[in-house]
Scaffold this active site. Structure first.
Site, PDB file in Angstrom:
ATOM      1  N   ILE A   1       0.839  -1.203   0.000  1.00  5.40           N
ATOM      2  CA  ILE A   1       0.000   0.000   0.000  1.00  5.40           C
ATOM      3  C   ILE A   1       0.874   1.253   0.000  1.00  5.40           C
ATOM      4  O   ILE A   1       0.566   2.247  -0.675  1.00  5.40           O
ATOM      5  CB  ILE A   1      -0.957  -0.010   1.209  1.00  5.40           C
ATOM      6  CG1 ILE A   1      -1.802  -1.281   1.193  1.00  5.40           C
ATOM      7  CG2 ILE A   1      -1.870   1.214   1.195  1.00  5.40           C
ATOM      8  CD1 ILE A   1      -2.573  -1.544   2.467  1.00  5.40           C
TER       9      ILE A   1
ATOM     10  N   LEU B   1      12.684  -2.932   4.997  1.00 10.10           N
ATOM     11  CA  LEU B   1      12.723  -3.965   3.953  1.00 10.10           C
ATOM     12  C   LEU B   1      12.564  -5.394   4.485  1.00 10.10           C
ATOM     13  O   LEU B   1      12.915  -6.348   3.805  1.00 10.10           O
ATOM     14  CB  LEU B   1      14.017  -3.854   3.122  1.00 10.10           C
ATOM     15  CG  LEU B   1      14.269  -2.485   2.461  1.00 10.10           C
ATOM     16  CD1 LEU B   1      15.570  -2.509   1.675  1.00 10.10           C
ATOM     17  CD2 LEU B   1      13.098  -2.084   1.568  1.00 10.10           C
TER      18      LEU B   1
ATOM     19  N   ASP C   1      14.982   1.297  10.636  1.00 10.25           N
ATOM     20  CA  ASP C   1      13.947   0.642  11.430  1.00 10.25           C
ATOM     21  C   ASP C   1      13.443   1.622  12.474  1.00 10.25           C
ATOM     22  O   ASP C   1      14.232   2.197  13.242  1.00 10.25           O
ATOM     23  CB  ASP C   1      14.529  -0.602  12.108  1.00 10.25           C
ATOM     24  CG  ASP C   1      13.444  -1.535  12.613  1.00 10.25           C
ATOM     25  OD1 ASP C   1      12.430  -1.039  13.145  1.00 10.25           O
ATOM     26  OD2 ASP C   1      13.616  -2.760  12.473  1.00 10.25           O
TER      27      ASP C   1
ATOM     28  N   SER D   1      -6.826  -0.806  10.578  1.00 12.64           N
ATOM     29  CA  SER D   1      -7.367  -2.006   9.933  1.00 12.64           C
ATOM     30  C   SER D   1      -8.784  -2.262  10.426  1.00 12.64           C
ATOM     31  O   SER D   1      -9.133  -1.929  11.565  1.00 12.64           O
ATOM     32  CB  SER D   1      -6.486  -3.202  10.290  1.00 12.64           C
ATOM     33  OG  SER D   1      -7.125  -4.413   9.961  1.00 12.64           O
TER      34      SER D   1
ATOM     35  N   TYR E   1      -2.123  -9.155  15.998  1.00 11.90           N
ATOM     36  CA  TYR E   1      -1.990  -8.107  14.982  1.00 11.90           C
ATOM     37  C   TYR E   1      -3.091  -7.061  15.155  1.00 11.90           C
ATOM     38  O   TYR E   1      -2.830  -5.851  15.224  1.00 11.90           O
ATOM     39  CB  TYR E   1      -2.065  -8.703  13.569  1.00 11.90           C
ATOM     40  CG  TYR E   1      -2.338  -7.676  12.504  1.00 11.90           C
ATOM     41  CD1 TYR E   1      -1.350  -6.783  12.100  1.00 11.90           C
ATOM     42  CD2 TYR E   1      -3.604  -7.574  11.912  1.00 11.90           C
ATOM     43  CE1 TYR E   1      -1.608  -5.825  11.139  1.00 11.90           C
ATOM     44  CE2 TYR E   1      -3.868  -6.615  10.955  1.00 11.90           C
ATOM     45  CZ  TYR E   1      -2.871  -5.750  10.560  1.00 11.90           C
ATOM     46  OH  TYR E   1      -3.134  -4.786   9.631  1.00 11.90           O
TER      47      TYR E   1
ATOM     48  N   LYS F   1      -3.072  -2.826  16.364  1.00 16.95           N
ATOM     49  CA  LYS F   1      -3.740  -1.706  15.682  1.00 16.95           C
ATOM     50  C   LYS F   1      -4.680  -0.975  16.637  1.00 16.95           C
ATOM     51  O   LYS F   1      -4.714   0.256  16.684  1.00 16.95           O
ATOM     52  CB  LYS F   1      -4.512  -2.216  14.465  1.00 16.95           C
ATOM     53  CG  LYS F   1      -3.649  -2.743  13.339  1.00 16.95           C
ATOM     54  CD  LYS F   1      -2.774  -1.659  12.729  1.00 16.95           C
ATOM     55  CE  LYS F   1      -2.035  -2.136  11.504  1.00 16.95           C
ATOM     56  NZ  LYS F   1      -1.114  -1.125  10.953  1.00 16.95           N
TER      57      LYS F   1
ATOM     58  N   LEU G   1      -6.453 -13.842   0.201  1.00 14.90           N
ATOM     59  CA  LEU G   1      -7.141 -14.582  -0.849  1.00 14.90           C
ATOM     60  C   LEU G   1      -6.601 -14.300  -2.253  1.00 14.90           C
ATOM     61  O   LEU G   1      -6.248 -15.232  -2.989  1.00 14.90           O
ATOM     62  CB  LEU G   1      -8.646 -14.267  -0.794  1.00 14.90           C
ATOM     63  CG  LEU G   1      -9.484 -14.875  -1.928  1.00 14.90           C
ATOM     64  CD1 LEU G   1      -9.462 -16.398  -1.861  1.00 14.90           C
ATOM     65  CD2 LEU G   1     -10.921 -14.341  -1.873  1.00 14.90           C
TER      66      LEU G   1
ATOM     67  N   ARG H   1     -12.565 -21.863   9.020  1.00 14.91           N
ATOM     68  CA  ARG H   1     -11.542 -21.484   9.995  1.00 14.91           C
ATOM     69  C   ARG H   1     -12.224 -20.977  11.256  1.00 14.91           C
ATOM     70  O   ARG H   1     -13.186 -20.196  11.176  1.00 14.91           O
ATOM     71  CB  ARG H   1     -10.637 -20.385   9.427  1.00 14.91           C
ATOM     72  CG  ARG H   1      -9.645 -20.885   8.416  1.00 14.91           C
ATOM     73  CD  ARG H   1      -8.742 -19.788   7.914  1.00 14.91           C
ATOM     74  NE  ARG H   1      -9.485 -18.710   7.268  1.00 14.91           N
ATOM     75  CZ  ARG H   1      -8.925 -17.770   6.511  1.00 14.91           C
ATOM     76  NH1 ARG H   1      -7.620 -17.759   6.327  1.00 14.91           N
ATOM     77  NH2 ARG H   1      -9.655 -16.843   5.953  1.00 14.91           N
TER      78      ARG H   1
END
Length: 337
Positions: free
Chosen positions: A12, A33, A58, A124, A148, A152, A199, A291
């Site tokens: 993104i 990276l 970083d 997110s 994760y 956020k 996906l 799942r």
């Protein structure tokens, strides 16, 4: 206006860098990276015909951030940098908490030190946890079902506390739904390491012959074909949302959250059909068990972004699949030569 783009070599980030350059912004990109390639930035230069500074650094190292602010006249920050794989976050949660939280704390402390208080944060839709209904509005209760998502959500809370302590800050929290697609040039796109978690990159590798078949997790959901429904947004549209958010934080103060999606939901099998049409070949798939924790449907209420940012999407699911296939077929091994 000079904008620092953290994580700007990523999927993104690189697409947003193109639009920033095309809109006349000066950009400074920082990326460690770990999950990206410097080749994406070479291609951003090729697409736009414009140059920019890049720091391989970083954000966990505060002195490296400070050096960037000393050497550049930064006026605003778009913050993409962070680890982002849901499954991996369950396996190595401490690494996710350490990286995502510390990097953001360091960044905000240095921004404060240099009196730079305009920030667009890459959040997110995972902050909605398992929503009880759709479409999902920004006023829905917030929770998370994995480390994760919790990073956020915790960062959103940190930024709200930061604004409460100092009302000179202007912050946009952008809650993405499911970004897919690629730049229409076929030069930049999503380059997952190993077997894709998402996906469409998975479908792309099946279409390209790198994987034998797609696993479809469950067909017993209460949806039109039993497979899960998600809100897929073209990464080029998503990048445009960051430009709109940057314009907003540049002209106002406060902190606001915005959903960035299309407001439409597509089943897994609808995406498979669209991708098959785009690439001109069948996509073999097998239905496997659901799942645990997967919700049947998840798509955005986009009215707030439309009203307050003037943001709306223009690219269709077919556009997303066609551009993804152009990237995949031109770059079967991603950015590797």
């Amino acid at each position: 206006m000079a904008v620092l783009v953290t994580g700007g070599a990523g999927f993104i980030g690189s697409h947003t860098a193109i639009q920033l350059l095309e809109k006349g912004y000066d950009i400074i990109v920082v990326d460690n990276l770990v999950n990206s390639s410097v080749e994406s930035l070479n291609r951003v230069r090729r697409i736009t015909g414009k140059d920019f500074k890049f720091y391989e650094a970083d954000l966990v190292n505060k002195e490296e951030i400070r050096k960037i602010f000393i050497e550049n006249n930064i006026e605003a920050v778009i913050h993409f940098a962070g680890l982002k794989a849901v499954g991996e976050s369950v396996s190595i949660p401490l690494r996710y908490y350490h990286n995502n939280l510390l990097s953001t704390l360091n960044l905000c402390e240095v921004m404060e030190e240099f009196n730079i208080k305009k920030l667009v944060f890459s959040s997110s839709a995972t902050v909605y946890g398992n929503p009880s209904s759709v479409p999902i509005s920004e006023v829905f209760p917030l929770s998370a079902t994995n480390p994760y998502g919790r990073t956020k959500l915790m960062i959103e809370d940190i930024l709200r506390d930061l604004y409460a302590s100092d009302n000179d800050w202007s912050i946009a929290l952008l809650r993405y739904f499911n970004p897919i697609g690629a730049h229409s040039s076929g030069l930049i796109g999503e380059d997952p390491k190993g077997i894709p978690n998402n996906l469409v990159p998975y479908i792309a590798q099946v279409a390209g012959g790198k994987l034998d078949y797609l696993k479809v997790f469950g067909n017993t959901h209460p949806t039109k074909d039993g497979t899960g429904v998600r809100d897929y947004i073209h990464v080029v549209d998503l990048a445009g949302g960051h430009i709109k958010a940057l314009e907003k934080v540049s002209t106002s103060k406060g902190i606001e959250a915005y959903n960035l999606g299309t407001g439409n939901g597509y089943t897994v099998l609808e995406v498979v059909e669209a991708y098959s049409k785009a690439c001109g070949r069948e996509i073999p798939y097998k239905i496997v068990d659901n799942r645990p924790g997967d919700v049947a449907a998840c798509f955005a209420d986009t009215s707030k972004a439309k009203e307050e940012l003037g943001f709306s999407t223009t690219l269709t699911l077919q556009d997303m699949c066609m551009d993804s296939w152009k990237w995949q077929s031109n770059n079967p091994n991603g950015y590797e030569k």
